[in-house]
Enzyme design. Structure first.
Site, mmCIF file in Angstrom:
data_model
loop_
_atom_site.group_PDB
_atom_site.id
_atom_site.type_symbol
_atom_site.label_atom_id
_atom_site.label_comp_id
_atom_site.label_asym_id
_atom_site.label_seq_id
_atom_site.Cartn_x
_atom_site.Cartn_y
_atom_site.Cartn_z
ATOM 1 N N TRP A 42 28.133 7.085 -65.399
ATOM 2 C CA TRP A 42 27.657 7.190 -66.789
ATOM 3 C C TRP A 42 28.725 7.264 -67.683
ATOM 4 C CZ3 TRP A 42 22.115 6.597 -68.604
ATOM 5 C CH2 TRP A 42 22.339 6.774 -69.956
ATOM 6 N N GLU A 83 34.624 9.479 -63.817
ATOM 7 C CA GLU A 83 34.318 10.845 -64.134
ATOM 8 C C GLU A 83 34.858 11.702 -62.981
ATOM 9 O OE1 GLU A 83 29.776 11.132 -65.578
ATOM 10 O OE2 GLU A 83 30.165 9.165 -64.212
ATOM 11 N N ASP A 138 37.166 10.264 -67.786
ATOM 12 C CA ASP A 138 35.984 10.763 -68.535
ATOM 13 C C ASP A 138 35.648 12.436 -68.528
ATOM 14 O OD1 ASP A 138 33.725 11.256 -70.209
ATOM 15 O OD2 ASP A 138 32.847 9.357 -69.473
ATOM 16 N N GLN A 193 31.866 15.946 -69.729
ATOM 17 C CA GLN A 193 31.091 17.223 -69.321
ATOM 18 C C GLN A 193 32.047 18.366 -68.435
ATOM 19 O OE1 GLN A 193 27.107 16.699 -67.623
ATOM 20 N NE2 GLN A 193 26.980 14.618 -68.586
ATOM 21 N N LYS A 231 31.310 15.639 -75.888
ATOM 22 C CA LYS A 231 30.296 17.045 -75.501
ATOM 23 C C LYS A 231 31.103 18.251 -75.747
ATOM 24 C CE LYS A 231 27.083 14.229 -72.193
ATOM 25 N NZ LYS A 231 26.092 14.182 -73.169
ATOM 26 N N ARG A 268 20.645 19.040 -62.514
ATOM 27 C CA ARG A 268 21.974 19.466 -63.168
ATOM 28 C C ARG A 268 21.650 20.725 -64.015
ATOM 29 N NH1 ARG A 268 23.655 14.414 -66.802
ATOM 30 N NH2 ARG A 268 21.726 14.799 -67.602
#
Length: 433
Positions: free
Chosen positions: A134, A207, A240, A243, A269, A403
């Site tokens: 994502w 990610e 990326d 998070q 974020k 999560r």
């Protein structure tokens, strides 16, 4: 009044994914949300996995108040001290040669800029990502997103390819012991990429821990091997860390565990601690090449002073309060608690993640790893009723995966409270199966 609110929602709001949580949130403070009717909800997702300092952190509030009264927004070609300060300070947290920063607003926008830069610098256009990825909902980011949202929107950007995500709990390539053979999986993935490529591989955008993909953490050694695959093909490696960046995993950046340095790093974020702030970081050499070739990413809120000031305060708090170490210690507390849950509930199939980014996968049969959407939905709903906000992702071929990402400022008591509620919710949901 609540009826009027939901009538307005039904009549006037565009639905943008799933259903809305049936609560009217009035305010938030620290690790908790408060509804209009006075209910307190422990937030185990840090908002949208972003509020690493908790909600309404006093120093963030003060920075916003001060900065908005002094300098909030500028013509995009103008610069202010908060922007230059944040660029320098981010570079100081990173290994060489990452020293050039572009400050933007969202994760999708930072990935869009990174892909655009990679294509321009390499003169190529093909992008490789994980099949459970994502990266955002804008065009290039959405084209590199495979966990959801691909159907019904027409052609994706030409030249986007997926490789298998290395899921140790549900391995597709196995060795003699039945464990994930990630080297063979990675080799196979790039054999497929090479077969499909038209000879224009520009970058690999991935990610370090796939969050929306179910908290999938590639094993040690994987990213070094992936970086070598990129080098062999003249590709740039883009990580990326929307998070995982800025202390959540126990390191300032998740890639540090693997002894690699990406060509381009994207942050979002966590950088704004819940406010819209993102960044692209790269080397002076790549930035120079991009500039020489006319790199253009002139947006309305590029280099805005208000979010940059917030980013500087975020770095102040992370550094002063040593929140990387706190994420490690609290993460260990969380992990122990989840392992105790697993010991008490047969439906807990797997626990994974790092620091204060944890995943808990629910199954109805540990042997077959068979999943149940109904179970995950019931546990999620019961948690909310008991005062805990949880997020579960349901993907084909995977059980429901919670999560879990509490703020780095959470207390051990709050972690214990969340685990206690989750324990009760799982127990009650299982009885209804």
């Amino acid at each position: 009044m609540a009826e009027s609110f939901w009538a307005d929602v039904d009549r006037h709001l565009v639905r943008y994914g799933g259903t809305f949580t049936p609560e009217i949130i009035d305010r938030a403070e620290g690790s908790f949300l408060f509804t209009e009717d006075g209910r307190r909800i422990l937030d185990f997702t840090s908002g949208q996995m972003s509020a690493i300092l908790g909600h309404s952190h006093p120093e963030i509030v003060e920075t916003v108040r001060r900065q908005v009264g002094k300098l909030d927004h500028l013509f995009s070609g103008m610069l202010s001290r908060p922007v230059a300060d944040l660029a320098r300070r981010l570079a100081e947290t990173l290994p060489a040669p990452l020293e050039k920063a572009l400050l933007l607003t969202t994760g999708a926008e930072s990935n869009e800029a990174a892909v655009r830069m990679a294509k321009l610098v390499t003169g190529k256009h093909e992008i490789v990502s994980f099949a459970r990825s994502w990266h955002g909902m804008t065009q290039a980011a959405a084209s590199a997103t495979y966990s959801a949202g691909r159907r019904g929107y027409g052609p994706a950007t030409p030249g986007n390819f997926a490789i298998p995500a290395p899921n140790a709990y549900r391995p597709d390539f196995t060795d003699a012991s039945g464990s994930l053979d990630w080297r063979r999986q990675l080799d196979f993935g790039f054999e497929m990429i090479d077969a499909q490529s038209v000879g224009s591989l520009a970058a690999c955008l991935v990610e370090p821990i796939l969050s929306s993909g179910g908290i999938i953490e590639p094993p040690p050694g994987y990213f070094a091997a992936l970086a070598e695959k990129c080098r062999e093909r003249g590709m740039l490696l883009i990580l990326d860390e929307a998070q995982t960046g800025l202390c959540r995993t126990g390191n300032w950046y998740a890639f540090e565990r693997d002894g690699i340095v990406p060509d381009i790093l994207t942050l979002s974020k966590t950088l704004g601690a819940g406010l819209p702030l993102a960044a692209v970081l790269t080397s002076a050499a790549i930035e120079q090449e991009a500039h020489d070739r006319g790199f253009l990413f002139f947006t309305t809120h590029v280099s805005d002073p208000l979010p940059a000031a917030v980013g500087n305060t975020v770095l102040d708090v992370l550094t002063r309060d040593r929140l990387d170490a706190r994420a490690l210690s609290l993460g260990a507390v969380l992990r122990r608690g989840l392992e105790e849950l697993a010991a008490g509930h047969e439906v807990v199939g797997d626990i994974r993640g790092r620091g204060l980014l944890a995943g808990l996968e629910l199954v109805v049969d540990r042997e077959t790893k068979r999943s149940s959407d109904e179970l995950g939905a019931r546990v999620t709903q019961r948690c909310l009723e008991l005062g805990l906000h949880m997020n579960i992702v349901q993907l084909p071929g995977m059980g429901g995966v919670f999560r879990i990402a509490p703020p780095l400022t959470a207390s051990e008591e709050e972690i214990a409270l969340g685990l206690s509620i989750l324990d009760q919710a799982i127990g009650e949901a299982v009885k209804l199966l």
